[in-house]
Scaffold this motif. Structure first.
Motif, PDB file in Angstrom:
ATOM      1  N   HIS A   1      -9.606  12.922 -46.998  1.00 44.18           N
ATOM      2  CA  HIS A   1      -9.455  12.297 -48.314  1.00 44.18           C
ATOM      3  C   HIS A   1      -9.591  10.783 -48.184  1.00 44.18           C
ATOM      4  CE1 HIS A   1      -5.448  10.689 -47.603  1.00 44.18           C
ATOM      5  NE2 HIS A   1      -5.190  11.815 -46.966  1.00 44.18           N
ATOM      6  N   ALA A   2      -9.765  10.119 -49.327  1.00 45.41           N
ATOM      7  CA  ALA A   2     -10.011   8.684 -49.307  1.00 45.41           C
ATOM      8  C   ALA A   2      -8.754   7.937 -48.899  1.00 45.41           C
ATOM      9  CB  ALA A   2     -10.463   8.234 -50.688  1.00 45.41           C
ATOM     10  N   TYR A   3      -8.926   6.959 -48.030  1.00 45.72           N
ATOM     11  CA  TYR A   3      -7.810   6.108 -47.628  1.00 45.72           C
ATOM     12  C   TYR A   3      -8.001   4.738 -48.265  1.00 45.72           C
ATOM     13  CZ  TYR A   3      -6.183   9.385 -44.120  1.00 45.72           C
ATOM     14  OH  TYR A   3      -5.677  10.487 -43.498  1.00 45.72           O
ATOM     15  N   GLY A   4      -7.234   4.460 -49.312  1.00 46.42           N
ATOM     16  CA  GLY A   4      -7.331   3.150 -49.954  1.00 46.42           C
ATOM     17  C   GLY A   4      -8.746   2.887 -50.441  1.00 46.42           C
ATOM     18  N   ARG A   5      -9.344   1.797 -49.954  1.00 45.67           N
ATOM     19  CA  ARG A   5     -10.694   1.466 -50.399  1.00 45.67           C
ATOM     20  C   ARG A   5     -11.758   2.185 -49.581  1.00 45.67           C
ATOM     21  NH1 ARG A   5     -12.588  -3.627 -50.093  1.00 45.67           N
ATOM     22  NH2 ARG A   5     -14.180  -3.069 -51.582  1.00 45.67           N
ATOM     23  N   ARG A   6     -11.334   2.946 -48.569  1.00 41.47           N
ATOM     24  CA  ARG A   6     -12.304   3.664 -47.746  1.00 41.47           C
ATOM     25  C   ARG A   6     -12.651   4.985 -48.414  1.00 41.47           C
ATOM     26  NH1 ARG A   6     -14.027   4.078 -42.104  1.00 41.47           N
ATOM     27  NH2 ARG A   6     -13.399   1.930 -41.870  1.00 41.47           N
ATOM     28  N   LYS A   7     -13.720   4.945 -49.233  1.00 39.74           N
ATOM     29  CA  LYS A   7     -14.150   6.134 -49.956  1.00 39.74           C
ATOM     30  C   LYS A   7     -15.614   6.371 -49.655  1.00 39.74           C
ATOM     31  CE  LYS A   7     -11.346   4.932 -53.902  1.00 39.74           C
ATOM     32  NZ  LYS A   7     -11.475   4.026 -55.019  1.00 39.74           N
ATOM     33  N   GLY A   8     -16.083   7.551 -49.958  1.00 36.57           N
ATOM     34  CA  GLY A   8     -17.507   7.811 -49.833  1.00 36.57           C
ATOM     35  C   GLY A   8     -17.883   8.346 -48.474  1.00 36.57           C
ATOM     36  N   VAL A   9     -19.066   7.956 -48.008  1.00 39.78           N
ATOM     37  CA  VAL A   9     -19.608   8.523 -46.775  1.00 39.78           C
ATOM     38  C   VAL A   9     -19.707   7.428 -45.727  1.00 39.78           C
ATOM     39  CG1 VAL A   9     -21.525   9.810 -45.797  1.00 39.78           C
ATOM     40  CG2 VAL A   9     -20.971  10.063 -48.198  1.00 39.78           C
ATOM     41  N   ARG A  10     -19.172   7.687 -44.561  1.00 38.93           N
ATOM     42  CA  ARG A  10     -19.257   6.712 -43.463  1.00 38.93           C
ATOM     43  C   ARG A  10     -19.829   7.395 -42.238  1.00 38.93           C
ATOM     44  NH1 ARG A  10     -16.217   1.887 -44.934  1.00 38.93           N
ATOM     45  NH2 ARG A  10     -15.787   2.329 -47.102  1.00 38.93           N
ATOM     46  N   TYR A  11     -20.338   6.577 -41.342  1.00 36.49           N
ATOM     47  CA  TYR A  11     -20.826   7.116 -40.078  1.00 36.49           C
ATOM     48  C   TYR A  11     -20.051   6.501 -38.930  1.00 36.49           C
ATOM     49  CZ  TYR A  11     -24.860   9.179 -42.361  1.00 36.49           C
ATOM     50  OH  TYR A  11     -25.661   9.940 -43.152  1.00 36.49           O
ATOM     51  N   LEU A  12     -19.694   7.335 -37.955  1.00 33.86           N
ATOM     52  CA  LEU A  12     -19.070   6.833 -36.736  1.00 33.86           C
ATOM     53  C   LEU A  12     -20.071   6.991 -35.595  1.00 33.86           C
ATOM     54  CD1 LEU A  12     -15.498   8.341 -37.037  1.00 33.86           C
ATOM     55  CD2 LEU A  12     -16.365   6.237 -37.976  1.00 33.86           C
ATOM     56  N   THR A  13     -19.591   6.831 -34.370  1.00 32.50           N
ATOM     57  CA  THR A  13     -20.446   6.915 -33.191  1.00 32.50           C
ATOM     58  C   THR A  13     -21.271   8.200 -33.170  1.00 32.50           C
ATOM     59  OG1 THR A  13     -18.524   5.962 -32.141  1.00 32.50           O
ATOM     60  CG2 THR A  13     -20.330   6.520 -30.713  1.00 32.50           C
ATOM     61  N   ASN A  14     -22.479   8.111 -32.672  1.00 29.22           N
ATOM     62  CA  ASN A  14     -23.396   9.253 -32.547  1.00 29.22           C
ATOM     63  C   ASN A  14     -23.711   9.909 -33.886  1.00 29.22           C
ATOM     64  OD1 ASN A  14     -23.745   9.060 -29.822  1.00 29.22           O
ATOM     65  ND2 ASN A  14     -22.090  10.467 -29.315  1.00 29.22           N
ATOM     66  N   GLY A  15     -23.672   9.135 -34.952  1.00 32.95           N
ATOM     67  CA  GLY A  15     -24.027   9.704 -36.248  1.00 32.95           C
ATOM     68  C   GLY A  15     -23.041  10.728 -36.768  1.00 32.95           C
ATOM     69  N   LEU A  16     -21.806  10.653 -36.327  1.00 37.61           N
ATOM     70  CA  LEU A  16     -20.758  11.539 -36.847  1.00 37.61           C
ATOM     71  C   LEU A  16     -20.437  11.113 -38.275  1.00 37.61           C
ATOM     72  CD1 LEU A  16     -18.535  13.654 -36.537  1.00 37.61           C
ATOM     73  CD2 LEU A  16     -17.150  11.934 -35.449  1.00 37.61           C
ATOM     74  N   LYS A  17     -20.683  12.044 -39.195  1.00 35.09           N
ATOM     75  CA  LYS A  17     -20.596  11.685 -40.605  1.00 35.09           C
ATOM     76  C   LYS A  17     -19.204  12.023 -41.123  1.00 35.09           C
ATOM     77  CE  LYS A  17     -23.721  12.314 -44.469  1.00 35.09           C
ATOM     78  NZ  LYS A  17     -24.880  13.122 -44.860  1.00 35.09           N
ATOM     79  N   VAL A  18     -18.599  11.113 -41.827  1.00 28.91           N
ATOM     80  CA  VAL A  18     -17.261  11.348 -42.364  1.00 28.91           C
ATOM     81  C   VAL A  18     -17.316  11.193 -43.880  1.00 28.91           C
ATOM     82  CG1 VAL A  18     -14.842  10.731 -42.234  1.00 28.91           C
ATOM     83  CG2 VAL A  18     -16.304  10.328 -40.281  1.00 28.91           C
ATOM     84  N   TYR A  19     -16.885  12.234 -44.580  1.00 31.88           N
ATOM     85  CA  TYR A  19     -16.779  12.168 -46.036  1.00 31.88           C
ATOM     86  C   TYR A  19     -15.348  11.831 -46.399  1.00 31.88           C
ATOM     87  CZ  TYR A  19     -21.243  14.573 -46.613  1.00 31.88           C
ATOM     88  OH  TYR A  19     -22.565  14.917 -46.615  1.00 31.88           O
ATOM     89  N   TYR A  20     -15.156  10.719 -47.081  1.00 32.82           N
ATOM     90  CA  TYR A  20     -13.829  10.394 -47.619  1.00 32.82           C
ATOM     91  C   TYR A  20     -13.839  10.762 -49.102  1.00 32.82           C
ATOM     92  CZ  TYR A  20     -12.901   7.836 -43.322  1.00 32.82           C
ATOM     93  OH  TYR A  20     -12.703   7.496 -42.017  1.00 32.82           O
ATOM     94  N   LEU A  21     -13.321  11.945 -49.416  1.00 34.59           N
ATOM     95  CA  LEU A  21     -13.390  12.433 -50.792  1.00 34.59           C
ATOM     96  C   LEU A  21     -12.240  11.867 -51.618  1.00 34.59           C
ATOM     97  CD1 LEU A  21     -14.195  16.191 -50.157  1.00 34.59           C
ATOM     98  CD2 LEU A  21     -15.760  14.289 -50.375  1.00 34.59           C
ATOM     99  N   PRO A  22     -12.515  11.447 -52.844  1.00 33.36           N
ATOM    100  CA  PRO A  22     -11.458  10.855 -53.669  1.00 33.36           C
ATOM    101  C   PRO A  22     -10.521  11.903 -54.254  1.00 33.36           C
ATOM    102  CG  PRO A  22     -13.514  10.852 -54.845  1.00 33.36           C
ATOM    103  CD  PRO A  22     -13.812  11.434 -53.505  1.00 33.36           C
ATOM    104  N   LEU A  23      -9.669  12.475 -53.449  1.00 31.31           N
ATOM    105  CA  LEU A  23      -8.676  13.434 -53.923  1.00 31.31           C
ATOM    106  C   LEU A  23      -7.308  12.766 -53.914  1.00 31.31           C
ATOM    107  CD1 LEU A  23      -9.911  16.482 -51.861  1.00 31.31           C
ATOM    108  CD2 LEU A  23     -10.327  16.037 -54.261  1.00 31.31           C
TER     109      LEU A  23
END
Lengths: 403, 180
Positions: free
Chosen positions: A61-83
């Motif tokens: 889920h979204a942490y504060g202003r961290r919402k949407g789609v982010r990428y970490l190392t090696n293209g690991l995709k993280v969805y921060y869903l606004p729940l």
């Protein structure tokens, strides 16, 4: 953490997922920037699976202003869903409101296995439920131990029974945790595996010269929250200090319960004997650990102490076994729910499962699967991400992908 | 150049028109579907049925007149402020990007972004309502800080084309941007 911006450069239109073994979706309420054992476990496990050639995405889920789609190392995709977050970084569980977004993620990433983490996470239970409705394979990793007696445990255990009775496979982090989970959720022990967390012994080498021999030092490293038993710690500190005048405490970690420890220290005038170090960097942990003689862990629900382990387990065998299992059709699923979870809870959740299925049909009518774009596959050492970034840099020195 | 059939994120048909004015000047126009007569009928009928129901209980003719006003004003506001007929993106190498959207009533809004402020054009992902979608956006930079992204301007905001359409526009834009 190597967090790059989420801007993607697309050159080729080849979106087919090919040559992959599995598309895995990790679901948990707990992920970075929240810190803890579960978070680092998910991250390390994902990185290991990516190295094995699987595609991994993480949903949280979204942490504060961290919402949407982010990428970490090696293209690991993280969805921060606004729940909506309800309590202790856990989302509210209504069983339904997360379905549209989770379905979107599962569909566009072509997920084959849903891997939920932590029984405290309502989102993980929701995801297991929806994944079964959508006919996907599921794995659950339990990170905690529970009691059986008090009201909250009884309720959580019932919820666990319901959501785990559909799950294809369950992973526990220790044998105690396996026993506990099997009892709580009334499971067949054969579908529960134990993959203990491992320590990297080169990172945690003993160094007795760092200890001070004229005193006994007790080291506590944990987040200072209720679940980690900090109230208990606050209770025993004055008693132990009274009994043993050469006893010292070294406490690392940060959290809302820090106040409790500070109060205890104030009240009993233990400023020189109880040292609060505050938040520790991962690399500093060893430096604190080697100073102590005794490591104390007061956690109420800990299944496997992650404070001193580097979680790097590999769940490959588990996934292979899961892939062979069949996904039950709705009617058989309902029968199993009712048989497994008792007449009352079973019937209620069978009803909820039917509603979930109808809701899914409604969503499929509103937004058909073929309208959703398949996500560009960026994961892994051979993924689109790295190739495109490098070729981009070669052609003209402009990159929006490097952080 | 309308060779492929494109749809927006809701599955409605849209059309993409690429015009190449010269080697460093291209214009992309995305036209969304027109207002369907069925939709107008549904909204009008629902307002009228509601007002008749209210009129049946209150027996006040002001309800009926207000229903007429609401329908007319609603339609006007919709075509003037909400319904976008087509959106266009004009990329001129070394000069800048012009973004304009034409509303169904004929109203046109235009913004121009000069090249010194543009860092790049990329395709990004976002969570929109209960979906996760791709969209094309212009990354802006502060001239004093050339490496940081200061803000993001989404393109084709009301037509919301799907990925295949976006990739096509993106590739053409990058061809021009890489030349200068």
């Amino acid at each position: 953490m190597h967090c790059s911006g989420s801007f993607s450069h697309l050159h080729t239109g080849s979106l087919e997922v090919c040559g992959r073994k599995h598309n895995i979706c990790m679901v948990s309420d707990f992920f970075y920037p929240n810190m803890g054992g579960v978070e680092s476990h998910i991250y390390q496990l994902s990185q290991c699976l990516i190295e094995k050639g699987h595609k991994v995405v993480i949903v949280t889920h979204a942490y504060g202003r961290r919402k949407g789609v982010r990428y970490l190392t090696n293209g690991l995709k993280v969805y921060y869903l606004p729940l909506q977050v309800m309590y202790n970084q856990s989302t509210a569980t209504t069983c339904f409101h997360s379905l549209p977004l989770l379905r979107c993620v599962f569909t566009r990433e072509r997920i084959t296995v849903v891997h939920a983490h932590s029984s405290f996470s309502a989102m993980a239970h929701d995801a297991l439920f929806h994944a079964k409705t959508m006919g996907l394979n599921t794995v659950f990793t339990d990170h905690s131990l529970f009691g059986f007696a008090d009201v909250s445990s009884v309720l959580t255990n019932k919820l666990l029974t319901v959501s785990l009775c559909d799950t294809n496979h369950i992973v526990c982090v220790s044998y105690t945790s396996k026993e506990n989970t099997v009892l709580r959720a009334a499971l067949n022990p054969e579908i529960v595996s134990v993959i203990p967390n491992a320590v990297d012994p080169t990172d945690f080498t003993p160094d007795p010269s760092q200890r001070q021999e004229d005193r006994i030092t007790i080291v506590v490293i944990s987040r200072l929250v209720y679940r980690k038993g900090i109230d208990l710690l606050g209770g025993i500190i004055p008693e132990l200090c009274l009994k043993h005048p050469d006893l010292h405490f070294l406490i690392g970690g940060e959290g809302p319960k820090r106040l409790v420890l500070e109060e205890v220290r104030e009240k009993y005038q233990l400023h020189d004997r109880v040292r609060l170090l505050g938040a520790l960097e991962h690399k500093d942990v060893r430096g604190v650990l080697v100073q102590g003689h005794i490591f104390l862990n007061t956690s109420l629900t800990e299944a496997f102490c992650m404070a001193i382990v580097e979680g790097a387990s590999c769940g490959l065998q588990v996934y292979d076994r899961v892939a062979g299992e069949e996904v039950l059709p709705l009617d058989r699923r309902l029968r199993r729910l009712r048989a497994h979870c008792g007449p009352v809870a079973g019937s209620i959740f069978a009803f909820v499962a039917v509603l979930d299925f109808l809701f899914l049909l409604l969503l499929q009518w509103l937004v058909p699967d073929q309208v959703m774009d398949v996500a560009v596959d960026a994961t892994g050492p051979h993924g689109l991400w790295r190739q495109e970034t490098s070729s981009k840099k070669e052609t003209h020195s402009k990159s929006a992908t490097s952080s | 150049m309308e060779d492929e059939a494109f749809t927006d994120i809701n599955g409605k048909a849209i059309s993409l028109d690429c015009q190449s004015h010269s080697s460093f000047c291209r214009e992309f126009t995305v036209s969304s579907s027109k207002v369907s007569i069925g939709k107008v009928m549904v909204y009008t009928c629902s307002v009228w049925l509601l007002s008749y129901a209210v009129f049946f209980f209150t027996e006040n003719t002001a309800v009926l007149s207000s229903a007429i006003v609401i329908t007319l004003v609603g339609m006007m506001l919709h075509i003037h402020f909400v319904k976008v007929d087509h959106e266009s993106l004009l990329v001129i190498g070394s000069l800048g990007i012009q973004v304009s959207s034409n509303y169904a009533s004929g109203r046109e809004t235009t913004t121009f972004i000069e090249m010194s402020k543009i860092k790049d054009i990329v395709i990004n992902e976002a969570i929109y309502m209960h979906q996760i979608i791709y969209y094309l956006c212009v990354l802006l930079k502060d001239p004093s800080e050339p490496n940081a992204v200061s803000s993001v301007v989404p393109l084709f905001q009301s037509s919301k084309p799907r990925l295949n359409c976006l990739v096509k526009v993106y590739k053409s834009c990058q061809e021009i941007l890489s030349k200068c």
